[in-house]
Design an enzyme around this catalytic site. Structure first.
Site, PDB file in Angstrom:
ATOM      1  N   ASP A 139      -0.462  -7.301  -1.645  1.00 43.14           N
ATOM      2  CA  ASP A 139       0.672  -6.545  -2.153  1.00 43.14           C
ATOM      3  C   ASP A 139       2.036  -7.250  -2.137  1.00 43.14           C
ATOM      4  O   ASP A 139       3.038  -6.650  -2.457  1.00 43.14           O
ATOM      5  CB  ASP A 139       0.747  -5.148  -1.515  1.00 43.14           C
ATOM      6  N   CYS A 203       7.256  14.609   7.384  1.00 48.84           N
ATOM      7  CA  CYS A 203       8.198  13.483   7.221  1.00 48.84           C
ATOM      8  C   CYS A 203       9.532  13.791   7.919  1.00 48.84           C
ATOM      9  O   CYS A 203      10.203  14.761   7.588  1.00 48.84           O
ATOM     10  CB  CYS A 203       8.434  13.197   5.741  1.00 48.84           C
TER      11      CYS A 203
END
Ligand code: SF4
Length: 383
Positions: A139, A203
Site C-alpha cells: 500500500d 470512534c
C-alpha cells in the site's frame, strides 16, 4: 478462493497454491476496471480535503483511481490478503493510562517489507509459469487496494472503509500483483454490514462523516502517524493513550469472531510493544528510538513525532511520576516535543506549579508555536 470461470483454471490453481505457500491466507482475481465507483469516491474524498496533509494522495490520484493509468498493459490483478489477527483484544490497554497503545499492525516488523518479499516470490512464479509480465504493489504504491480486493471477492469495504472478510474479519494486510496475463476474475463480495454501526459509534474523534466515509484529518491513525505538526487541541484528550495508530473501529467489528490469530511469529506482537510504559518511551532519544523500533513501522515517523504522541498520552494519564520527564522534554531541542510537553504539564501539574514553571520557561522560549502553547495552557490552567 471463489471460482467464476473454468479457464484458465490451472493457472488460477497454481497461483493459489503458490500464494498459500508464501504465507497468504486469501487470494482472488479481478480486472483493472472492476471497481468503477472507486475514482468518484476518491475524487470526493480529495475534494472535501479529507486527506489532510497527505498530498501524495492527490498527486497520484489519476494513477490511484485507474490501474491502467499506473500500467497500461495490465490485464488482470491478483489480490492477496494476509491475516494479522491479534492474540488478545487490543482495546483493554486503552484503560491502562500509564501505558501506551500501539496499533496491532505496528507491533512487529514493518508489514510492507514482509509482504513485498512474498508478493515478489508469488509474482516471480506467475511470470515464469505464464511467460508474461508482472508488477507487485503493497500500500505504499498508488493502488486502491480495498475496492480492488472487494471486486475480487476477498471481502467488502465496511462502514469503517476498511476491508472486512467473512473468514478473517477486519484484520487483513493487502497486496496486489498486476499482470499482463488474462485470468478469469472472481465475483465481487457483497456488503454484509447490515444495520451494524459499531465501528462508527466507537470512534473517539467522530472521524466518520457518514457510513463508508472517513475524514482522515480526524482519525487518530492519521494524526499520530501522518500529521507532522502539533496535534490539534480538539483531539488531544480524545487520543487517550493511543500513541501510534488506532484499532478501535477494526477491533469492534463483529465479523472478527471469524478471525484467526496470526500464526506466524513475524506477525505476532513483540512482547515489549503490547503495552509499553509511557515513562520508558519518554526517555527515548533519537538513537535509542531507532534501536528500539528497528525494523518496526513506528520508526518511520521519527523520534520527535513519536515523543510528541507519547507526551499527549502522558497528559491524559494522571501519572504524576511522569512530571520530571515532561519537564525535561519541555527543554527538548525539537519545538514539536517542547510544545507537547507544555500541554502534558498543564494537565499533570497543579495550577500553581504550572504557573511557576511557565514563569521560568516561557520567557526563554524562542519558537512562536511553543510560545502559543504556553500562552494557551496558562489561560486554561488559570481559568
Ligand atoms: Fe476512529 Fe480510530 Fe477508526 Fe480512526 S482508527 S476512524 S480514530 S476508531
Amino acid at each position: 478462493m471463489r471460482t467464476a470461470r473454468a479457464e484458465p483454471e490451472r493457472l488460477r490453481a497454481f497461483i493459489g497454491r503458490e500464494a498459500r505457500a508464501a504465507g497468504f491466507d486469501m487470494v482472488a482475481f479481478t480486472t483493472p476496471d472492476a471497481a468503477p465507483s472507486a475514482p468518484a469516491r476518491l475524487a470526493e474524498f480529495l475534494s472535501e480535503g479529507r486527506h489532510g496533509s497527505m498530498e501524495w494522495m492527490a498527486e497520484t490520484a489519476m494513477r490511484r483511481a485507474r490501474p491502467r493509468a499506473l500500467w497500461p498493459d495490465v490485464r488482470s490483478i491478483v489480490m492477496l490478503g494476509m491475516n494479522y489477527g491479534p492474540e488478545e483484544d487490543p482495546l483493554p490497554v486503552l484503560e491502562q493510562r500509564d501505558r501506551a497503545a500501539i496499533s496491532v499492525y505496528a507491533r512487529n516488523r514493518d508489514y510492507h517489507d514482509l509482504i513485498k518479499g512474498r508478493l515478489k516470490q508469488v509474482a516471480g512464479k506467475l511470470a515464469a509459469k505464464a511467460g508474461e509480465d508482472v508488477k507487485v504493489f503493497v500500500d505504499t504504491a498508488p493502488v486502491m487496494e480495498k475496492p480492488l480486493a472487494a471486486a475480487a471477492g476477498l471481502g467488502w469495504q465496511g462502514k469503517h472503509t476498511n476491508l472486512v472478510s467473512r473468514e478473517l474479519g477486519s484484520w487483513l494486510f493487502l497486496g496486489s500483483i498486476f499482470t499482463t496475463v488474462e485470468i478469469a476474475p472472481d465475483r465481487p463480495e457483497t456488503d454484509h454490514c447490515g444495520s451494524c454501526r459499531a465501528c462508527l459509534d466507537i470512534c473517539p474523534t467522530e472521524a466518520f462523516p457518514a457510513p463508508y466515509q472517513l475524514d482522515a484529518r480526524r482519525c487518530i491513525s492519521y494524526l499520530t502517524i501522518e500529521h507532522k505538526g502539533p496535534i490539534p487541541h480538539e483531539f488531544r484528550a480524545k487520543m487517550g493513550n493511543r500513541i501510534y495508530g488506532c484499532d478501535d473501529c477494526l477491533a469492534v467489528c463483529p465479523w472478527n469472531k471469524f478471525a484467526r490469530t496470526a500464526s506466524e511469529a513475524k506477525l505476532q506482537a513483540r512482547e515489549d510493544l503490547k503495552a509499553p510504559a509511557l515513562a520508558d518511551l519518554l526517555d527515548l532519544d533519537d538513537r535509542a528510538f531507532r534501536a528500539f523500533f528497528s525494523g518496526s513501522p513506528v520508526k518511520r515517523i521519527g523520534r520527535d513525532r513519536f515523543v510528541r504522541n507519547v507526551l499527549i498520552a502522558a497528559g491524559n494519564s494522571d501519572a504524576r511520576d511522569l512530571i520530571p520527564r515532561c519537564e525535561r522534554l519541555a527543554r527538548d531541542e525539537a519545538p514539536l516535543v517542547r510544545g507537547a510537553a507544555v500541554w502534558a504539564l498543564s494537565r499533570l501539574l497543579d495550577p500553581a506549579a504550572f504557573d511557576a514553571l511557565a514563569r521560568r520557561l516561557r520567557p526563554i522560549e524562542g519558537d512562536p508555536e511553543v510560545q502559543a502553547e504556553w500562552d494557551r495552557a496558562e489561560q486554561e490552567v488559570l481559568a
